[in-house]
Each structure stands twice: as structure tokens, then as C-alpha cells.
Write a protein that holds these residues in place. Structure first.
Motif, PDB file in Angstrom:
ATOM      1  N   LEU A  59       0.815  -1.219   0.000  1.00 14.15           N
ATOM      2  CA  LEU A  59       0.000   0.000   0.000  1.00 14.15           C
ATOM      3  C   LEU A  59       0.849   1.270   0.000  1.00 14.15           C
ATOM      4  N   LEU A  60       2.114   1.172   0.373  1.00 14.55           N
ATOM      5  CA  LEU A  60       2.988   2.341   0.369  1.00 14.55           C
ATOM      6  C   LEU A  60       3.631   2.600  -0.994  1.00 14.55           C
ATOM      7  N   ILE A  61       3.532   1.640  -1.896  1.00 12.56           N
ATOM      8  CA  ILE A  61       4.192   1.793  -3.205  1.00 12.56           C
ATOM      9  C   ILE A  61       3.642   2.995  -3.993  1.00 12.56           C
ATOM     10  N   SER A  78      -1.044  11.121  -6.400  1.00 11.93           N
ATOM     11  CA  SER A  78      -0.889  11.627  -5.030  1.00 11.93           C
ATOM     12  C   SER A  78      -2.128  11.328  -4.186  1.00 11.93           C
ATOM     13  N   LEU A  79      -3.317  11.504  -4.779  1.00 10.75           N
ATOM     14  CA  LEU A  79      -4.562  11.229  -4.063  1.00 10.75           C
ATOM     15  C   LEU A  79      -4.664   9.751  -3.697  1.00 10.75           C
ATOM     16  N   ALA A  80      -4.444   8.872  -4.697  1.00  9.32           N
ATOM     17  CA  ALA A  80      -4.521   7.429  -4.439  1.00  9.32           C
ATOM     18  C   ALA A  80      -3.447   7.003  -3.441  1.00  9.32           C
ATOM     19  N   GLY A  81      -2.229   7.548  -3.601  1.00  7.92           N
ATOM     20  CA  GLY A  81      -1.140   7.171  -2.715  1.00  7.92           C
ATOM     21  C   GLY A  81      -1.396   7.575  -1.272  1.00  7.92           C
ATOM     22  N   THR A  82      -1.927   8.784  -1.067  1.00  6.87           N
ATOM     23  CA  THR A  82      -2.200   9.249   0.297  1.00  6.87           C
ATOM     24  C   THR A  82      -3.278   8.397   0.963  1.00  6.87           C
ATOM     25  N   LEU A  83      -4.335   8.093   0.237  1.00  9.20           N
ATOM     26  CA  LEU A  83      -5.403   7.262   0.801  1.00  9.20           C
ATOM     27  C   LEU A  83      -4.892   5.858   1.135  1.00  9.20           C
ATOM     28  N   MET A  84      -4.042   5.318   0.254  1.00 11.00           N
ATOM     29  CA  MET A  84      -3.487   3.985   0.523  1.00 11.00           C
ATOM     30  C   MET A  84      -2.524   4.026   1.707  1.00 11.00           C
ATOM     31  N   TYR A  85      -1.814   5.138   1.871  1.00 16.38           N
ATOM     32  CA  TYR A  85      -0.925   5.255   3.031  1.00 16.38           C
ATOM     33  C   TYR A  85      -1.735   5.223   4.324  1.00 16.38           C
ATOM     34  N   ILE A 100       7.294  10.154   4.361  1.00 14.35           N
ATOM     35  CA  ILE A 100       7.269   8.773   3.886  1.00 14.35           C
ATOM     36  C   ILE A 100       8.550   8.045   4.256  1.00 14.35           C
ATOM     37  N   ASN A 101       9.713   8.715   4.151  1.00 11.72           N
ATOM     38  CA  ASN A 101      10.964   8.070   4.549  1.00 11.72           C
ATOM     39  C   ASN A 101      10.940   7.689   6.028  1.00 11.72           C
ATOM     40  N   SER A 102      10.473   8.609   6.873  1.00 11.75           N
ATOM     41  CA  SER A 102      10.379   8.287   8.299  1.00 11.75           C
ATOM     42  C   SER A 102       9.292   7.244   8.538  1.00 11.75           C
ATOM     43  N   GLY A 103       8.242   7.282   7.718  1.00 11.36           N
ATOM     44  CA  GLY A 103       7.173   6.300   7.854  1.00 11.36           C
ATOM     45  C   GLY A 103       7.653   4.882   7.613  1.00 11.36           C
ATOM     46  N   TYR A 104       8.503   4.689   6.608  1.00  7.18           N
ATOM     47  CA  TYR A 104       9.067   3.357   6.356  1.00  7.18           C
ATOM     48  C   TYR A 104       9.840   2.865   7.573  1.00  7.18           C
TER      49      TYR A 104
END
Length: 525
Positions: free
Chosen positions: A307-309, A467-474, A417-421
Motif C-alpha cells: 500500500l505504500l508503493i 498523489s490522491l490514491a497514494g495518500t489514501l493507501m498510506y 514517507i521516509n520516516s514512515g518506512y
């Protein structure tokens, strides 16, 4: 000389080397889409593609054989190669130069991270300071110099182009409109002089109008190829200065950055992690194989990582848009190539501000809230580009504000995102770091490859959608991984529940220690 002083001098030398080396690279990178058009963006795509592959394969081999300091010296030598190929920009020079730089950049990134980490561990062991605090401090100084290099290189670029270059508007030499733009001229520029008509064609081919139906022919004839050409002397001076800066960066690493060896280090050797010493006993091929398997396992079998991809790819796509279309079709087309460096410098200022700002806000605002706010800012910026028609020169300041805004958007998201990983995958830090690098570079490589093949309107919509899809998946990934962590804590609590006849204090201490080991905050560092 005291060991702590030597460590500080080494880190200062590394920082100054990166200031010169990366400053010249960022200055060259910002001009590629404007100066070399399709070839320039293709070379950047090749650079990121080679960096993606090299990051998995080369660092263990090279660093294992040469050590971190010599690997840094080797990696920095790749940068002048790409700069020099810009003096004679052809597919058979620029793209191979970009591939060499991608390989060298992967080695340099891995070796400098290891070197700064090693120096911080030794420094904290000598001073008796907190290891995590010292490491954060050392990397903070390094990142400040790296961010400053973005400003340094691009300001030099604009100063040279402004003071030395003699640009020529080749399409206006005949004082007539190209014959294949008659329909466009009759429809939109009736009653204007020939010179004003040409200016209008240029402006209407800029920005969002880069391939709008009847404008396409006008852009192809008047904008994309020969509107403004920088003369050879100016290019030689510009890239000559950049190459000298990078050679100086190489010499600084070779001459001033030293290994910390000898008896003084014996007392601090135990401070180094056991993981690094264990890896020395393994075959380097085994290390590469394990890294690839761990990264593949994380991305294919972990639902949270999958989901982070999209959001990680989106960061690379956003970078490609700013350094590709935004510099070429907005700044260069509306104002001129000599102002690109200033615009990218404003982007850098926004990046620096957001780096510090996101760190401060993270103490009071959740990562999810910051990402959603960041998404709203990008939607506002993208919508403005879709509907805004710049009126030059009165709207010049708005172009600079746009670059600064994208600097804030890009760096805030990348930092989070880097800190999130690191936080979401505390027990798989190496695989998570490799995954982050892999998808970010893949996104950038794809963006640069598509830069000259998509209309700007389509590209902006694609960027906003990713960006929208990525943020929601995050947000979904964070929920899944947090739930997974809570389940582990609950399981641990049940397994460590003391029996009535046991010493309750002993069991409480044991549970507290075990819980701390799996808590993300204690694993991220």
C-alpha cells in the motif's frame, strides 16, 4: 590531534565536498529539460533507472572491498563525467554519462550514510553522549549542506547565464510567422505585428498549452526546438565551472577525509553495531542476495508495504514534473532559461523550510494529518496550473511562489514517507530503506521518460491522481500496521501475564522491557 577534532574535520570536509559536487549536479539537472529537451529528460530517466538497479547490487561489493571513505571518493568521480558530457550533448554521450552517474550515485549515497553513521557512533562513544542524539545531529548538519547545495548550484547557473550568455531568438530573424502556423495566427493573433505574433505563439505554447490542438504546430516550430539557444561559449563556461566544482569535491574527499584508525579507536570499537561486524564474515554475494530477497519479500507479501508503493512512486513522479515540465514549459518558456536556476533555488528554499517545519510539526500533528494537508496543497497548486494563464511580466512572482510551494509539497511528503518506512517496519529497516529508494527512483525514471510524451494537462492530472490514491493507501497501510502492532503487544501481554504465586514486580519489569523492544519509537533509529 584529538580524535573528536579529527572526526569533526572529516565531517566538515564531507559536507563541503557535497556542497560543491551536488551543487554542480543540481545546477545541471535543473537545465536538462530546457537545454537538451527530450534528450535531457531521457538522460535523467536513464540516471534514475541505473541508480535503482545499482543501489541493490553495487554498494555491498564496492564498500566491502574499498571501505566507506574510498567508496565515497569513487562515487564522487562519476559526477564530473555526466557534467562534461553536456559540453557535447548527444545520445551516445549524455545517456552513457547518466548511467555512469547513476552507478556512482548509488555507491556514494550508501557509503556516505555509513561513514556519517560510523563517525557519529565513535564520537558519541568518546564523549559519552547519547548515540541516537549524536547521529541525528550529524545527519542534520549533513542534510543542511545537501539542501544548501541545491541553492548554491542553481544560483551559479542563473548568474552565469545572465551575465555571459547572448541568447538569440532565431524564429524572429526573418520577422515573419512560420508558414505552418497560419491557421493559428488568423484565429488568435489577427491585427498584431509579426514580432508580437511570434511572442504570442511562444506564450500560447507555454505552460498548459504545450500541445493544445492548433497550437501544437506552432510550438513544434517555434518553441520546442529553437526559440532560445544558449551559445557554445556560455555552455562551455557554465559546464566548465560545474566540472571544476565537482573535481574540487573529489579532491576534498581524497585529501581531507581520513579513516579513523589506530590505538585511539580501540576503546570505541565496541560501540559499533554487531550487525556491521557480522556482515564482514559473510560473502558479499550472499549479502546482495539476502537484500534482494528481503526487499522482494516485503513488497510482495506484506500488505502494508504494498500500500505504500503508490505514494512512494508519486514522490518520484512529482520530482520529474518539477524538474521537467515546470522548468521547461513554465519558467523557460515564459521568462527564459537564465531564470531557471533562480526558480529551482526557490524550490530549494521551500524544501529547507519544510524539512525543519515537518520535524517540528511532527511533535504536535499526526503524520496522517500532515499528509492530508500536503495533498490539499498539491491539489490547489495543480488546479492553479490547470486554469491559470500567466500575464508576464506582472505574474513573475507567482511563478516563483509556485516553485516554492512545490518545494514544500515535495520535501514534506518525502520526509514523512521516509520516516514512515522506518517507523512502520522497525524490524525490517534495511529492506524498508531499499524499498523506499527503489520505488522513488522508479517513479522519477518513469516521470522523466514520459516528460516529452504527455501533454502538461494530462501530466498534472496524472500527478494529482497518483498523489490522491497514494495518500489514501498510506492511511490504510498505517491502520493495518498499527493494528498489527497492537496485536503483537496483546499477544506479548498474554504470554507474559504473571501467575498469582509469581513475583509480580519481576514480571512487570520483564513485560516492560519486551514491550519497549517492539515499540516503533525504539526501533526507528
Amino acid at each position: 590531534m584529538k580524535l573528536t577534532t579529527r572526526i569533526r574535520m572529516n565531517l566538515a570536509a564531507v559536507n563541503v565536498s557535497f556542497l560543491f559536487n551536488c551543487g554542480a549536479f543540481y545546477g545541471t539537472m535543473g537545465l536538462q529539460s530546457s537545454l537538451n529537451k527530450t534528450l535531457g529528460t531521457q538522460s535523467l530517466s536513464a540516471l534514475y533507472a541505473s541508480m535503482t538497479i545499482s543501489a541493490l547490487l553495487l554498494p555491498p561489493l564496492v564498500i566491502g572491498s574499498l571501505g566507506e571513505r574510498k567508496s565515497m571518493a569513487l562515487g564522487t568521480r562519476a559526477y564530473p563525467v555526466y557534467t562534461i558530457t553536456n559540453l557535447y550533448a548527444r545520445p551516445y554521450t549524455l545517456i552513457p554519462g547518466a548511467i555512469v552517474l547513476g552507478c556512482g550515485g548509488a555507491i556514494l549515497a550508501a557509503s556516505v550514510r555509513g561513514y556519517v553513521r560510523t563517525m557519529s557512533v565513535k564520537y558519541s562513544a568518546i564523549n559519552g553522549s547519547d548515540n541516537e542524539t549524536t547521529t541525528t545531529h550529524f545527519f542534520g548538519i549533513f542534510m543542511a549542506f545537501l539542501s544548501a547545495s541545491l541553492l548554491f548550484g542553481n544560483v551559479i547557473s542563473s548568474l552565469i547565464l545572465q551575465t555571459i550568455s547572448e541568447t538569440s531568438t532565431e524564429t524572429s530573424t526573418n520577422n515573419s510567422i512560420p508558414t505552418n502556423t497560419t491557421a493559428y495566427t488568423n484565429s488568435y493573433t489577427a491585427g498584431l505585428t509579426a514580432e508580437t505574433q511570434i511572442t504570442t505563439i511562444v506564450e500560447m505554447g507555454c505552460g498548459i498549452h504545450n500541445c493544445d490542438g492548433s497550437y501544437a504546430e506552432a510550438q513544434t516550430a517555434a518553441v520546442s526546438t529553437e526559440i532560445v539557444r544558449v551559445n557554445t561559449l556560455t555552455l562551455n563556461i557554465l559546464f566548465g565551472v560545474f566540472a571544476l566544482m565537482q573535481v574540487l569535491g573529489v579532491l576534498i574527499v581524497i585529501a581531507l577525509v581520513k579513516d579513523i584508525e589506530g590505538e585511539e579507536c580501540a576503546s570505541v570499537e565496541m560501540a559499533l553495531t554487531g550487525e556491521a561486524n557480522a556482515k564482514k564474515t559473510q560473502s558479499r554475494i550472499q549479502i546482495i542476495f539476502k537484500r534482494i530477497v528481503a526487499t522482494a519479500k516485503l513488497n510482495f507479501f506484506d500488505s502494508g508495504a504494498r500500500l505504500l508503493i503508490p505514494i512512494t512512486l508519486g514522490i518520484g513522479i512529482l520530482e520529474g514534473f518539477v524538474m521537467g515540465q515546470l522548468t521547461r514549459d513554465w519558467m523557460t518558456c515564459y521568462m527564459g532559461i537564465e531564470y531557471v536556476g533562480y526558480a529551482v533555488s526557490i524550490f530549494g528554499i521551500g524544501s529547507i523550510a519544510s524539512s525543519y517545519g515537518s520535524g517540528l510539526l511532527s511533535h504536535v500533528v499526526s503524520r496522517r494529518t500532515m499528509l492530508l494537508t500536503n495533498l490539499m496543497l498539491e491539489i490547489a497548486a495543480g488546479s492553479a496550473l490547470l486554469f491559470w494563464e500567466p500575464n508576464m511580466p506582472s505574474d513573475t512572482w507567482m511563478l516563483y511562489v509556485t516553485f516554492g510551494g512545490y518545494g514544500i509539497i515535495y520535501t514534506t511528503r518525502k520526509t514523512l514517507i521516509n520516516s514512515g518506512y522506518a517507523i512502520l517496519f522497525p524490524t525490517k529497516k534495511e529492506a524498508a530503506n531499499a524499498s523506499s529508494t527503489l520505488w522513488l527512483a522508479t517513479g522519477a525514471a518513469t516521470a522523466y521518460a514520459l516528460s516529452s510524451r504527455l501533454c502538461n494537462r494530462t501530466y498534472i492530472i496524472l500527478t494529482l491522481a497518483s498523489s490522491l490514491a497514494g495518500t489514501l493507501m498510506y492511511v490504510m497501510a498505517e491502520r493495518i500496521l498499527n493494528r498489527r502492532l497492537k496485536n503483537r503487544v496483546c499477544t506479548l501481554r498474554r504470554n507474559t501475564e504473571p501467575a498469582p504465586w509469581h513475583n509480580s514486580l519481576t514480571h512487570q519489569i520483564a513485560f516492560q522491557g519486551a514491550a519497549e523492544k517492539i515499540h516503533p519509537a525504539n526501533q526507528a533509529g
